[in-house]
Design a protein around this motif. Sequence first.
Motif, PDB file in Angstrom:
ATOM      1  N   PHE A  80      -6.563  14.879  -0.494  1.00 10.60           N
ATOM      2  CA  PHE A  80      -7.173  15.766  -0.115  1.00 10.60           C
ATOM      3  C   PHE A  80      -6.086  17.007  -0.206  1.00 10.60           C
ATOM      4  CE2 PHE A  80      -7.610  19.137   3.267  1.00 10.60           C
ATOM      5  CZ  PHE A  80      -8.139  20.141   2.852  1.00 10.60           C
ATOM      6  N   GLY A  81      -4.734  16.537   1.209  1.00  6.32           N
ATOM      7  CA  GLY A  81      -3.607  16.598   1.032  1.00  6.32           C
ATOM      8  C   GLY A  81      -2.557  16.878  -0.346  1.00  6.32           C
ATOM      9  N   LEU A  82      -2.709  16.664  -1.631  1.00 10.78           N
ATOM     10  CA  LEU A  82      -1.711  16.622  -2.536  1.00 10.78           C
ATOM     11  C   LEU A  82      -2.277  17.496  -3.526  1.00 10.78           C
ATOM     12  CD1 LEU A  82      -1.046  13.115  -3.542  1.00 10.78           C
ATOM     13  CD2 LEU A  82       0.398  14.358  -2.483  1.00 10.78           C
ATOM     14  N   ASP A  83      -3.745  17.370  -2.880  1.00 17.77           N
ATOM     15  CA  ASP A  83      -4.406  18.736  -4.222  1.00 17.77           C
ATOM     16  C   ASP A  83      -4.446  19.865  -3.387  1.00 17.77           C
ATOM     17  OD1 ASP A  83      -5.418  16.969  -5.473  1.00 17.77           O
ATOM     18  OD2 ASP A  83      -7.965  16.838  -5.007  1.00 17.77           O
ATOM     19  N   THR A  84      -3.933  20.169  -2.174  1.00 19.00           N
ATOM     20  CA  THR A  84      -4.004  21.392  -1.309  1.00 19.00           C
ATOM     21  C   THR A  84      -2.685  22.002  -2.035  1.00 19.00           C
ATOM     22  OG1 THR A  84      -5.523  20.789   0.553  1.00 19.00           O
ATOM     23  CG2 THR A  84      -4.120  22.524   0.842  1.00 19.00           C
ATOM     24  N   LEU A  85      -1.720  20.900  -1.264  1.00 19.46           N
ATOM     25  CA  LEU A  85      -0.549  21.390  -1.676  1.00 19.46           C
ATOM     26  C   LEU A  85       0.375  21.544  -3.133  1.00 19.46           C
ATOM     27  CD1 LEU A  85       2.318  20.600  -0.001  1.00 19.46           C
ATOM     28  CD2 LEU A  85       2.330  19.023  -1.193  1.00 19.46           C
ATOM     29  N   VAL A  86      -0.679  20.910  -3.881  1.00 22.38           N
ATOM     30  CA  VAL A  86      -0.468  21.669  -5.170  1.00 22.38           C
ATOM     31  C   VAL A  86      -0.175  22.601  -5.538  1.00 22.38           C
ATOM     32  CG1 VAL A  86      -0.670  20.651  -8.250  1.00 22.38           C
ATOM     33  CG2 VAL A  86       0.195  18.651  -5.615  1.00 22.38           C
ATOM     34  N   GLU A  87      -1.678  23.032  -5.438  1.00 27.09           N
ATOM     35  CA  GLU A  87      -2.733  23.811  -5.820  1.00 27.09           C
ATOM     36  C   GLU A  87      -2.067  25.936  -4.698  1.00 27.09           C
ATOM     37  OE1 GLU A  87      -7.692  25.245  -5.289  1.00 27.09           O
ATOM     38  OE2 GLU A  87      -6.098  25.837  -3.081  1.00 27.09           O
ATOM     39  N   THR A  88      -1.712  25.300  -3.451  1.00 31.34           N
ATOM     40  CA  THR A  88      -0.818  26.339  -2.683  1.00 31.34           C
ATOM     41  C   THR A  88       0.992  26.555  -3.300  1.00 31.34           C
ATOM     42  OG1 THR A  88      -2.260  25.322  -0.681  1.00 31.34           O
ATOM     43  CG2 THR A  88      -0.298  26.664  -0.487  1.00 31.34           C
ATOM     44  N   THR A  89       1.407  25.248  -3.747  1.00 29.59           N
ATOM     45  CA  THR A  89       2.207  25.440  -4.232  1.00 29.59           C
ATOM     46  C   THR A  89       2.463  26.608  -5.424  1.00 29.59           C
ATOM     47  OG1 THR A  89       2.926  23.642  -3.260  1.00 29.59           O
ATOM     48  CG2 THR A  89       4.430  24.249  -5.289  1.00 29.59           C
ATOM     49  N   HIS A  90       1.236  25.632  -6.797  1.00 27.34           N
ATOM     50  CA  HIS A  90       1.241  26.846  -7.517  1.00 27.34           C
ATOM     51  C   HIS A  90       1.235  28.516  -7.089  1.00 27.34           C
ATOM     52  CE1 HIS A  90       1.628  24.013 -11.045  1.00 27.34           C
ATOM     53  NE2 HIS A  90       0.774  23.333 -10.144  1.00 27.34           N
ATOM     54  N   ASP A 112       0.803  -1.387   0.013  1.00 32.27           N
ATOM     55  CA  ASP A 112       0.304  -0.019  -0.421  1.00 32.27           C
ATOM     56  C   ASP A 112       0.813   1.317  -0.040  1.00 32.27           C
ATOM     57  OD1 ASP A 112      -3.016   0.970  -0.148  1.00 32.27           O
ATOM     58  OD2 ASP A 112      -2.310   1.330   1.683  1.00 32.27           O
ATOM     59  N   VAL A 113       1.861   1.421   1.214  1.00 32.20           N
ATOM     60  CA  VAL A 113       2.713   2.355   0.187  1.00 32.20           C
ATOM     61  C   VAL A 113       3.442   2.709  -0.625  1.00 32.20           C
ATOM     62  CG1 VAL A 113       5.220   3.322   1.409  1.00 32.20           C
ATOM     63  CG2 VAL A 113       3.427   2.604   3.748  1.00 32.20           C
ATOM     64  N   THR A 114       3.543   1.585  -1.263  1.00 34.70           N
ATOM     65  CA  THR A 114       3.828   1.521  -2.320  1.00 34.70           C
ATOM     66  C   THR A 114       3.230   2.102  -3.609  1.00 34.70           C
ATOM     67  OG1 THR A 114       5.434  -0.570  -2.708  1.00 34.70           O
ATOM     68  CG2 THR A 114       4.930   0.023  -4.572  1.00 34.70           C
ATOM     69  N   ARG A 115       1.909   1.367  -3.336  1.00 33.63           N
ATOM     70  CA  ARG A 115       1.174   2.572  -4.037  1.00 33.63           C
ATOM     71  C   ARG A 115       0.975   4.288  -4.049  1.00 33.63           C
ATOM     72  NH1 ARG A 115      -4.467   3.709  -3.728  1.00 33.63           N
ATOM     73  NH2 ARG A 115      -4.835   2.812  -1.446  1.00 33.63           N
ATOM     74  N   LYS A 116       0.630   4.147  -2.556  1.00 36.51           N
ATOM     75  CA  LYS A 116       0.187   5.225  -2.466  1.00 36.51           C
ATOM     76  C   LYS A 116       2.162   6.137  -2.578  1.00 36.51           C
ATOM     77  CE  LYS A 116      -3.087   4.923   1.481  1.00 36.51           C
ATOM     78  NZ  LYS A 116      -2.963   4.091   2.888  1.00 36.51           N
ATOM     79  N   THR A 117       2.822   6.467  -2.488  1.00 33.35           N
ATOM     80  CA  THR A 117       3.932   6.601  -3.068  1.00 33.35           C
ATOM     81  C   THR A 117       3.911   7.448  -4.577  1.00 33.35           C
ATOM     82  OG1 THR A 117       5.512   5.179  -1.267  1.00 33.35           O
ATOM     83  CG2 THR A 117       6.373   6.799  -3.382  1.00 33.35           C
ATOM     84  N   ALA A 118       3.750   6.317  -5.178  1.00 38.34           N
ATOM     85  CA  ALA A 118       3.132   7.016  -6.630  1.00 38.34           C
ATOM     86  C   ALA A 118       2.332   7.422  -6.856  1.00 38.34           C
ATOM     87  CB  ALA A 118       3.078   5.105  -7.276  1.00 38.34           C
ATOM     88  N   THR A 119       1.134   8.085  -5.983  1.00 42.06           N
ATOM     89  CA  THR A 119       0.465   8.615  -5.826  1.00 42.06           C
ATOM     90  C   THR A 119       0.621   9.874  -5.520  1.00 42.06           C
ATOM     91  OG1 THR A 119      -1.671   7.304  -5.214  1.00 42.06           O
ATOM     92  CG2 THR A 119      -1.910   9.118  -4.632  1.00 42.06           C
ATOM     93  N   MET A 120       1.448  10.648  -4.365  1.00 40.22           N
ATOM     94  CA  MET A 120       1.981  11.476  -4.132  1.00 40.22           C
ATOM     95  C   MET A 120       3.002  11.810  -5.547  1.00 40.22           C
ATOM     96  SD  MET A 120       3.030  10.242   0.041  1.00 40.22           S
ATOM     97  CE  MET A 120       3.663  11.685   0.419  1.00 40.22           C
ATOM     98  N   ARG A 121       3.277  10.619  -5.839  1.00 38.63           N
ATOM     99  CA  ARG A 121       4.695  11.561  -7.141  1.00 38.63           C
ATOM    100  C   ARG A 121       3.960  11.961  -8.179  1.00 38.63           C
ATOM    101  NH1 ARG A 121      10.447  10.910  -4.546  1.00 38.63           N
ATOM    102  NH2 ARG A 121      10.584  11.831  -7.072  1.00 38.63           N
ATOM    103  N   GLU A 122       3.106  11.074  -7.868  1.00 42.13           N
ATOM    104  CA  GLU A 122       2.370  11.721  -9.713  1.00 42.13           C
ATOM    105  C   GLU A 122       1.660  12.694  -9.339  1.00 42.13           C
ATOM    106  OE1 GLU A 122      -1.233   8.893 -10.901  1.00 42.13           O
ATOM    107  OE2 GLU A 122       0.428   6.824 -11.030  1.00 42.13           O
ATOM    108  N   ALA A 123       1.351  13.397  -8.249  1.00 40.75           N
ATOM    109  CA  ALA A 123       0.574  14.359  -8.163  1.00 40.75           C
ATOM    110  C   ALA A 123       2.072  15.341  -8.014  1.00 40.75           C
ATOM    111  CB  ALA A 123      -0.157  14.504  -6.401  1.00 40.75           C
ATOM    112  N   VAL A 124       3.491  15.249  -7.017  1.00 44.73           N
ATOM    113  CA  VAL A 124       4.308  16.574  -6.535  1.00 44.73           C
ATOM    114  C   VAL A 124       5.278  16.504  -7.601  1.00 44.73           C
ATOM    115  CG1 VAL A 124       3.341  16.911  -4.085  1.00 44.73           C
ATOM    116  CG2 VAL A 124       5.646  14.447  -5.314  1.00 44.73           C
ATOM    117  N   ASP A 125       5.547  15.746  -8.928  1.00 40.22           N
ATOM    118  CA  ASP A 125       6.539  15.365  -9.612  1.00 40.22           C
ATOM    119  C   ASP A 125       6.497  16.370 -10.366  1.00 40.22           C
ATOM    120  OD1 ASP A 125       7.990  14.137  -8.349  1.00 40.22           O
ATOM    121  OD2 ASP A 125       7.879  11.931  -9.903  1.00 40.22           O
TER     122      ASP A 125
END
Length: 423
Positions: free
Chosen positions: A407-417, A327-340
Amino acid sequence: MSIFEQRESEIRGYCRVYPVVFDKAENARQTDENGKEYVDFFAGAGVLNFGHNNERMKKAMIDYIQSNGVLHSLDLHTTAKRRFMERFTKVILEPRNMPHKMQFMGPTGTNAVEAALKIARRATGRREIVAFSHGFHGMTLGALACTSNQAFRGAAGIPLEHVRHLPFGCETKCGDCKLGCGIERLDELRAAYEDGSSGLLPPAAFLVEPVQAEGGVNVASKAWLQALSKLAKDVGAVLIFDDIQAGCGRTGSYFSFDDMGVDPDIVCLAKGIGGIGTPLAMNLVKPEIDKHWSPGEHTGTFRGQGLSFVAGTEALSYFENDELMQDVTRKTATMREAVDPLGDRYTSIQVRGKGMMIGIDVGSGEKAKAIVSKCFEKGLLVSACGSGGRVVKLIPPLTIPDSDLKFGLDTLVETTHQVMEAA
Ligand code: PLP
């Protein structure tokens, strides 16, 4: 003025970044006293790998208290400690053929590092420790001497001695860092140790975080870590890995260095090992080094805490099969897709990390601070680390539900932009 402003020491830190009063917490969410919910991408700086108030651990702890289990025992033998040690041996040490002994000390990471430094010096009869740039090892004087950040070192009030700091061997060149990391530096060091007239003697130990956390999320390159291990072995120095923040499943396997092909003499663990957030620290020490201790020499009142053993034993059940790690491997991929893509979009941003510890180096402390505070307003807890606080660090609980992660990734990416565009 609140009691905190009136009476709590000026030392207070994180609470200035998140200026509310938290009241409740469950898995990856915290709720303040006014009922506002926050998704927690900070997770107690790596303590809460299994979430706030983990149901399984909570139940085990309540059962243990209700049965009048021993809560405090110095280092006396208890059934809770035996269960933890047996399970740790079976689930973590035996599958890796690790012969290491378990040493419990005062329950903080810095105490684990102090104990490791002491026994390395004792076992080798040498004094110097080699630590690395951007390394963070704790605040007590021995560990602080190994910590690189001047903001912390400056508070010591006395010279921090007998430690040589060398450039850390990063997997990727980090931002605009000009420290010159790499295997060549280790080769130079080897040559100096081998030349009896270089003026340099081999150290008692090399102390390194295989994945640096507070230093800005820097992942050691496999080749560098292997070269360091070989150097340590060849010059008779103890190899100490500080896996206090990156260990206990954070990077997708129990130890952050499991895939590195290295064999540390001592591994320092704390933070996540107690499972639910009650404190526990433990060093894994090879028997030939551990034998240099005399009974009680590195004593402490809270060596191994009853409730932490109970919750920590429950935490180990997450490693009896590979469900959580997959599950960590799967969530890591989700995180990287959002922030890379942030790194692709802005030349001043670099994204790096391993598993569910990801750093977004935005190139400036002010920008990182703005991102952290705007995220907080929108209901997301993240923190900044690294040189000048320029790296936004994401370390959500490994058990975070997908919806909170999104929610966390969307918020972070939007805020970083927003922050990057405004600059
Ligand atoms: N080592 C590492 C890698 C850490 O991240 C920390 C804390 O953040 C420590 C040591 C010190 O741990 P503690 O704050 O529990 O003393």
